[in-house]
Scaffold this motif. Structure first.
Motif, mmCIF file in Angstrom:
data_model
loop_
_atom_site.group_PDB
_atom_site.id
_atom_site.type_symbol
_atom_site.label_atom_id
_atom_site.label_comp_id
_atom_site.label_asym_id
_atom_site.label_seq_id
_atom_site.Cartn_x
_atom_site.Cartn_y
_atom_site.Cartn_z
ATOM 1 N N LYS A 372 3.742 5.675 -59.508
ATOM 2 C CA LYS A 372 4.674 4.842 -58.761
ATOM 3 C C LYS A 372 5.301 5.575 -57.587
ATOM 4 O O LYS A 372 5.438 6.796 -57.602
ATOM 5 C CB LYS A 372 5.774 4.334 -59.694
ATOM 6 C CG LYS A 372 5.278 3.455 -60.837
ATOM 7 C CD LYS A 372 6.438 2.999 -61.697
ATOM 8 C CE LYS A 372 5.965 2.097 -62.824
ATOM 9 N NZ LYS A 372 7.091 1.654 -63.684
ATOM 10 N N THR A 373 5.673 4.808 -56.578
ATOM 11 C CA THR A 373 6.459 5.341 -55.473
ATOM 12 C C THR A 373 7.828 5.745 -55.996
ATOM 13 O O THR A 373 8.431 5.012 -56.788
ATOM 14 C CB THR A 373 6.610 4.290 -54.354
ATOM 15 O OG1 THR A 373 5.316 4.002 -53.814
ATOM 16 C CG2 THR A 373 7.531 4.791 -53.255
ATOM 17 N N GLN A 374 8.313 6.911 -55.573
ATOM 18 C CA GLN A 374 9.615 7.387 -56.027
ATOM 19 C C GLN A 374 10.628 7.295 -54.897
ATOM 20 O O GLN A 374 10.340 7.643 -53.750
ATOM 21 C CB GLN A 374 9.516 8.839 -56.507
ATOM 22 C CG GLN A 374 8.659 9.022 -57.741
ATOM 23 C CD GLN A 374 8.580 10.460 -58.192
ATOM 24 O OE1 GLN A 374 9.045 11.371 -57.503
ATOM 25 N NE2 GLN A 374 7.971 10.699 -59.353
ATOM 26 N N ARG A 375 11.811 6.826 -55.223
ATOM 27 C CA ARG A 375 12.906 6.793 -54.249
ATOM 28 C C ARG A 375 13.758 8.029 -54.429
ATOM 29 O O ARG A 375 14.119 8.389 -55.546
ATOM 30 C CB ARG A 375 13.744 5.529 -54.439
ATOM 31 C CG ARG A 375 12.945 4.248 -54.175
ATOM 32 C CD ARG A 375 13.847 3.033 -54.092
ATOM 33 N NE ARG A 375 13.064 1.842 -53.829
ATOM 34 C CZ ARG A 375 12.640 1.460 -52.619
ATOM 35 N NH1 ARG A 375 12.964 2.197 -51.567
ATOM 36 N NH2 ARG A 375 11.938 0.364 -52.464
ATOM 37 N N LEU A 376 14.056 8.675 -53.311
ATOM 38 C CA LEU A 376 14.819 9.920 -53.364
ATOM 39 C C LEU A 376 16.311 9.654 -53.166
ATOM 40 O O LEU A 376 16.688 8.693 -52.527
ATOM 41 C CB LEU A 376 14.317 10.873 -52.279
ATOM 42 C CG LEU A 376 12.848 11.268 -52.400
ATOM 43 C CD1 LEU A 376 12.450 12.195 -51.254
ATOM 44 C CD2 LEU A 376 12.576 11.949 -53.743
#
Length: 376
Positions: A372-376
């Motif tokens: 999955k795309t990770q949000r920082l």
């Protein structure tokens, strides 16, 4: 009348049409670079332990209409760091705060600006900036004849987001100031000439980091390729300033992870950049973490490409949970305590056993699920 010239003309028209399509679709494929990569790959030096980071040419080929495979040239980063780098930051390069009219200002570990009439509890040094910048933590210069304001602003935004994320993992107290100059050279001839003038070798590379001069050189290619190379090399500068020498998997894994960062306003995210199958899982062999930390000697072999991907996967795995981020923090802080040496496989396995007792099963579950795309 049909002549022998007709087939040649048809072939020329087809080749020209394909070339124009690829050009305007921003997917130029330079055959001499590709042939050079495959011809030289088996003979290229790859690594031992250091950080004049060098990222090779990335050639992206579209597959299944949407997924891409990333090919890179493997270069001896770690030995170059020992030659051109330094393991300890200059004195005074710690995070600093400012005070004005009795109000203290600093940025906490989450990247949030704080204001107080009390001095921060951490051991940051006093700093009175010449400009209105709140925190003197990332001194960055970007130059180059082909560098546009748009490119420069986008690169600054990505690097600032990375620095904030790095700080959120390791903590403000442990951060160190990073001074870095990034220069984009307009073509390969000029790039190789300038790299040579610094004492390095630019052949078969797209970017190079000289730690002893706080300098990154990047060759101009497509917008996103140039951007990712600059970000990748800047990560090596951050690693050197904050933790000193480090194992190859950690140094490259962090650079691989953060180079794919995307920033929109104040929001940043990391998108998976390695080829995924139709279910969103990483395709190909992945070296398990316990084997990865013991594989320093294998970066000089044909397994280097797999080690890049595996290092990225392990960092992505650690950044996907609070416990993983805490494990990464412990590794980084331990590296920082001994900046002129790298943690051994035994030391790393000890940290992993303590912080991730179910690592084998957890990592396998991670690989079995869509990345999955990770949000920082």
């Amino acid at each position: 009348m049909y002549t022998w010239k007709d087939p040649i003309n048809k072939i020329c028209i087809i080749v020209l049409s394909i070339s124009l399509y690829l050009f305007f679709d921003d997917r130029q494929f330079w055959f001499f670079q590709a042939s050079s990569e495959f011809a030289n790959d088996s003979n290229k030096p790859r690594d031992t332990e250091a950080e004049l980071s060098v990222v090779g040419v990335d050639i992206q080929s579209e597959l299944n209409g949407k997924n891409t495979v990333k090919l890179r040239e493997i270069v001896d980063h770690q030995t170059n760091l020992r030659r051109f780098g330094r393991c300890e930051p200059t004195l005074g390069e710690s995070i600093k705060y400012r005070v004005e009219n009795g109000i203290y200002t600093w940025v906490d570990s989450k990247g949030i600006t704080n204001y107080s009439d009390q001095k921060p509890k951490h051991h940051a040094a006093l700093y009175q900036p010449k400009s209105n910048r709140v925190l003197d933590y990332f001194e960055l210069t970007i130059t180059g004849k082909t560098v546009t304001h748009s490119f420069k602003n986008a690169l600054i935004a990505r690097l600032n987001a990375i620095f904030r994320s790095y700080t959120s993992v390791i903590g403000l107290k442990a951060m160190r100031k990073v001074t870095l100059s990034i220069e984009v050279l307009p073509n390969r001839h000029e790039y190789e000439r300038v790299v040579k003038s610094y004492g390095g070798v630019g052949v078969n590379t797209a970017g190079i980091y000289f730690g002893n001069k706080n300098k990154v050189l990047v060759v101009q290619r497509s917008y996103e390729d140039t951007m990712q190379t600059a970000v990748h090399e800047a990560l090596h500068a951050i690693n050197q300033a904050v933790i000193g020498y480090s194992p190859r998997w950690l140094n490259e894994g962090l650079a691989e992870y953060f180079e794919a960062i995307q920033v929109n306003m104040q929001h940043a995210k990391i998108k998976p950049q390695y080829f995924l199958d139709k279910h969103g899982r990483i395709r190909g062999n992945i070296v398990t973490p316990l084997n990865l930390v013991s594989a320093e000697h294998l970066w000089k072999t044909e397994q280097a490409e797999s080690l890049y991907k595996s290092s990225w996967a392990f960092v992505h795995f650690l950044m996907s949970s609070n416990s993983g981020r805490q494990t990464l923090k412990d590794i980084l802080l331990q590296e920082q305590s001994e900046p002129c040496s790298s943690l051994s496989a035994k030391q790393l396995k000890g940290i992993l056993a303590s912080k991730q007792p179910k690592l084998v099963a957890a990592f396998q579950t991670y690989l079995n699920l869509p990345i999955k795309t990770q949000r920082l």
